[in-house]
Design a protein around this motif. Sequence first.
Motif, PDB file in Angstrom:
ATOM      1  N   GLY A 194      24.306 -71.236 -14.261  1.00  0.00           N
ATOM      2  CA  GLY A 194      25.583 -71.802 -13.475  1.00  0.00           C
ATOM      3  C   GLY A 194      26.183 -70.714 -12.974  1.00  0.00           C
ATOM      4  O   GLY A 194      26.887 -71.209 -11.768  1.00  0.00           O
ATOM      5  N   ASN A 195      26.476 -69.597 -13.177  1.00  0.00           N
ATOM      6  CA  ASN A 195      27.336 -68.574 -12.597  1.00  0.00           C
ATOM      7  C   ASN A 195      26.767 -68.195 -11.572  1.00  0.00           C
ATOM      8  O   ASN A 195      27.430 -68.103 -10.399  1.00  0.00           O
ATOM      9  CB  ASN A 195      27.605 -67.354 -13.622  1.00  0.00           C
ATOM     10  CG  ASN A 195      28.680 -66.653 -13.327  1.00  0.00           C
ATOM     11  OD1 ASN A 195      29.006 -66.259 -12.108  1.00  0.00           O
ATOM     12  ND2 ASN A 195      29.564 -66.167 -14.120  1.00  0.00           N
ATOM     13  N   LEU A 196      25.543 -67.654 -11.348  1.00  0.00           N
ATOM     14  CA  LEU A 196      24.848 -67.320 -10.328  1.00  0.00           C
ATOM     15  C   LEU A 196      24.968 -68.451  -9.308  1.00  0.00           C
ATOM     16  O   LEU A 196      25.081 -68.257  -8.098  1.00  0.00           O
ATOM     17  CB  LEU A 196      23.286 -66.709 -10.555  1.00  0.00           C
ATOM     18  CG  LEU A 196      22.375 -66.609  -9.440  1.00  0.00           C
ATOM     19  CD1 LEU A 196      21.619 -65.350  -9.750  1.00  0.00           C
ATOM     20  CD2 LEU A 196      21.572 -67.800  -9.018  1.00  0.00           C
ATOM     21  N   LEU A 197      24.456 -69.713  -9.733  1.00  0.00           N
ATOM     22  CA  LEU A 197      24.280 -70.862  -8.794  1.00  0.00           C
ATOM     23  C   LEU A 197      25.588 -71.315  -8.120  1.00  0.00           C
ATOM     24  O   LEU A 197      25.459 -71.477  -6.856  1.00  0.00           O
ATOM     25  CB  LEU A 197      23.689 -72.015  -9.380  1.00  0.00           C
ATOM     26  CG  LEU A 197      22.233 -71.940  -9.788  1.00  0.00           C
ATOM     27  CD1 LEU A 197      21.766 -72.966 -10.540  1.00  0.00           C
ATOM     28  CD2 LEU A 197      21.345 -71.943  -8.506  1.00  0.00           C
ATOM     29  N   SER A 198      26.800 -71.099  -8.770  1.00  0.00           N
ATOM     30  CA  SER A 198      27.800 -71.365  -8.163  1.00  0.00           C
ATOM     31  C   SER A 198      28.395 -70.528  -7.242  1.00  0.00           C
ATOM     32  O   SER A 198      28.928 -70.874  -6.102  1.00  0.00           O
ATOM     33  CB  SER A 198      29.248 -71.370  -9.452  1.00  0.00           C
ATOM     34  OG  SER A 198      28.738 -72.458 -10.346  1.00  0.00           O
ATOM     35  N   HIS A 199      27.953 -69.373  -7.513  1.00  0.00           N
ATOM     36  CA  HIS A 199      28.508 -68.426  -6.196  1.00  0.00           C
ATOM     37  C   HIS A 199      27.527 -68.615  -4.964  1.00  0.00           C
ATOM     38  O   HIS A 199      28.055 -68.418  -3.938  1.00  0.00           O
ATOM     39  CB  HIS A 199      28.341 -66.772  -6.784  1.00  0.00           C
ATOM     40  CG  HIS A 199      29.662 -66.506  -7.578  1.00  0.00           C
ATOM     41  ND1 HIS A 199      30.822 -66.559  -7.291  1.00  0.00           N
ATOM     42  CD2 HIS A 199      29.620 -66.374  -8.912  1.00  0.00           C
ATOM     43  CE1 HIS A 199      31.916 -66.218  -8.055  1.00  0.00           C
ATOM     44  NE2 HIS A 199      30.995 -66.180  -9.284  1.00  0.00           N
TER      45      HIS A 199
END
Length: 187
Positions: free
Chosen positions: A138-143
């Motif tokens: 989630g963190n990687l994909l959000s950015h």
Amino acid sequence: MKRIYLVRHCAANGQHRDSPLTREGIRQAAALSDFFKELDISFDLILSSPFLRAIESIKPYAEANGLTIKTDERLQERILSEEPIDDWLEALEQSFIDDGFSLPGGESAKDVVARSNDVLRCIYDDSSVSNAIIVSHGNLLSHFFHQFDPSFGFKQWKELRNPDIYLLQKEQNHPAKLECIWDVSQS
């Protein structure tokens, strides 16, 4: 046209590298498999974070279709900090405000986007790949999503589901289009 299906992993028992899926996550992985089967698309590539929860999320589909899951370290979850922090949510929110912000031993949003874009460039440059699945966090994909949809920020990160699927479509000489295609009722 390139179609890249970006998948946030299913529900897992923890955040460490070897966290397996929960029972609910295993059920979600079966639902993901059904979703991709119903698309009736021939996938040229499945790339996953090397974290167990990401691999296990796409494994039922890959096994049912005789496909290989390739892992790529560049898709691993973002390192927010090497040291435990009490206000990690506040620090994470700051990284959506300032893409150069990082904690000691951690990665900035800019760093995360750079490494995920390296993966994307490899897919764009590979003429043998038209349809790909990427499974990450989630963190990687959000950015990563933020560069295609500037309104995608901290609030949208909080709203991501386990799993979630976004489709990135790219036609030559046209800007890429990103859209959420996962229906909650499917999981």
